[in-house]
Design a protein around this motif. Sequence first.
Motif, mmCIF file in Angstrom:
data_model
loop_
_atom_site.group_PDB
_atom_site.id
_atom_site.type_symbol
_atom_site.label_atom_id
_atom_site.label_comp_id
_atom_site.label_asym_id
_atom_site.label_seq_id
_atom_site.Cartn_x
_atom_site.Cartn_y
_atom_site.Cartn_z
ATOM 1 N N LYS A 274 42.832 47.293 47.210
ATOM 2 C CA LYS A 274 41.694 46.383 47.123
ATOM 3 C C LYS A 274 41.450 45.886 45.690
ATOM 4 O O LYS A 274 40.482 45.168 45.452
ATOM 5 N N ALA A 275 42.308 46.295 44.758
ATOM 6 C CA ALA A 275 42.069 45.972 43.349
ATOM 7 C C ALA A 275 42.006 44.459 43.112
ATOM 8 O O ALA A 275 41.167 43.980 42.348
ATOM 9 N N ASN A 276 42.865 43.708 43.760
ATOM 10 C CA ASN A 276 42.881 42.263 43.541
ATOM 11 C C ASN A 276 41.650 41.592 44.133
ATOM 12 O O ASN A 276 40.990 40.781 43.479
ATOM 13 N N THR A 277 41.312 41.926 45.384
ATOM 14 C CA THR A 277 40.182 41.285 46.052
ATOM 15 C C THR A 277 38.845 41.732 45.478
ATOM 16 O O THR A 277 37.824 41.076 45.714
ATOM 17 N N ALA A 278 38.830 42.840 44.729
ATOM 18 C CA ALA A 278 37.586 43.299 44.101
ATOM 19 C C ALA A 278 37.238 42.472 42.874
ATOM 20 O O ALA A 278 36.102 42.522 42.387
ATOM 21 N N LEU A 279 38.183 41.702 42.365
ATOM 22 C CA LEU A 279 37.941 40.850 41.205
ATOM 23 C C LEU A 279 37.231 39.570 41.630
ATOM 24 O O LEU A 279 37.333 39.143 42.786
ATOM 25 N N PRO A 280 36.526 38.900 40.710
ATOM 26 C CA PRO A 280 35.993 37.557 41.012
ATOM 27 C C PRO A 280 37.141 36.637 41.422
ATOM 28 O O PRO A 280 38.281 36.814 40.962
ATOM 29 N N PHE A 281 36.880 35.653 42.256
ATOM 30 C CA PHE A 281 37.959 34.819 42.803
ATOM 31 C C PHE A 281 38.779 34.150 41.718
ATOM 32 O O PHE A 281 39.988 33.935 41.865
ATOM 33 N N TYR A 282 38.125 33.826 40.581
ATOM 34 C CA TYR A 282 38.843 33.128 39.514
ATOM 35 C C TYR A 282 39.696 34.070 38.673
ATOM 36 O O TYR A 282 40.361 33.625 37.725
ATOM 37 N N LEU A 283 39.709 35.358 39.003
ATOM 38 C CA LEU A 283 40.585 36.311 38.329
ATOM 39 C C LEU A 283 41.613 36.917 39.281
ATOM 40 O O LEU A 283 42.427 37.748 38.872
ATOM 41 N N GLN A 284 41.591 36.509 40.531
ATOM 42 C CA GLN A 284 42.507 37.070 41.514
ATOM 43 C C GLN A 284 43.911 36.488 41.353
ATOM 44 O O GLN A 284 44.117 35.455 40.716
#
Length: 293
Positions: A254-264
Amino acid sequence: MSTVTVAKKDFKAARRSKLLWAAAVVLGLIAAFVGYVSGGAPGADAEQVQRLFRVLTMILGVLLPIVALVASYLAIAGEREGGGIKFLLSLPNTRRGVFVGKLLSRNGIVAGGVAFMYVAAISVALTRHGAFPAAVIFGTLLVTLVYGSVFVSVAMAMSSAVASRSRAIAGAFGTYFALVILYLVPGVSVAAIARWVHTTLLGADANPDLYNAVQYTSPYLGYQKAVNLVLPAELRQIVFYSSLPDEISYGSAKANTALPFYLQDEFSVVVLAFWLVVPLLIGYWLFERADLE
């Protein structure tokens, strides 16, 4: 002389460069060496080969911009200083035809170098591990070709903006420093500079998401994040640690989806598309308006 003819002529001239051939050989040797020493003991293991190509992309992230810049920084500036541009435009050519022809040629040269490196890596991987994870290999190859094209675009824009070799060389060095080196040295990174300006000069509270967003404007980081899109979850690189919530571990799916969308990872498509298109538009605009007399 058509755009295709300009591209063929330029490709034939550029491929005689000993420097470019040396770069291709070095990249091939690096790929073969990485393929031989990485991945553990010999044996059929697709995961080992996947790790090999992950390491390869990390190396290419640093070295490929050099190759692309060296291959392209004199595409227009060299012709202007040597007077060849007048000859090209004295034939039934438009500036657009010359610009596009040069672009196609330099992209072909860089793509050839990348292909050579991948052939070397695949050969060693098949010989040593007997595995061919096609999705990862062709996925990283596609992303890498786009990444190389990004720096060709940047170099073409820079070459269109200057009229001498010395300025083109200085621009190539400056471009590499600004778009790659500044993102490799933690103490002087773009994120560190943004943090200092935000907290020290402006007196605001620290905002890691903001600093990471500023840093994500780099095509180098865009490439690293884009590679994640074609890798298994366990091999993906976490780039923006400081933006992860405390309850999410670095290795979590879940590390990627836990970031704000503009940092994914998916936002890397926007970053690379920007650097692929905008420099070309600027470069073409500059070339159309340049005084070539």
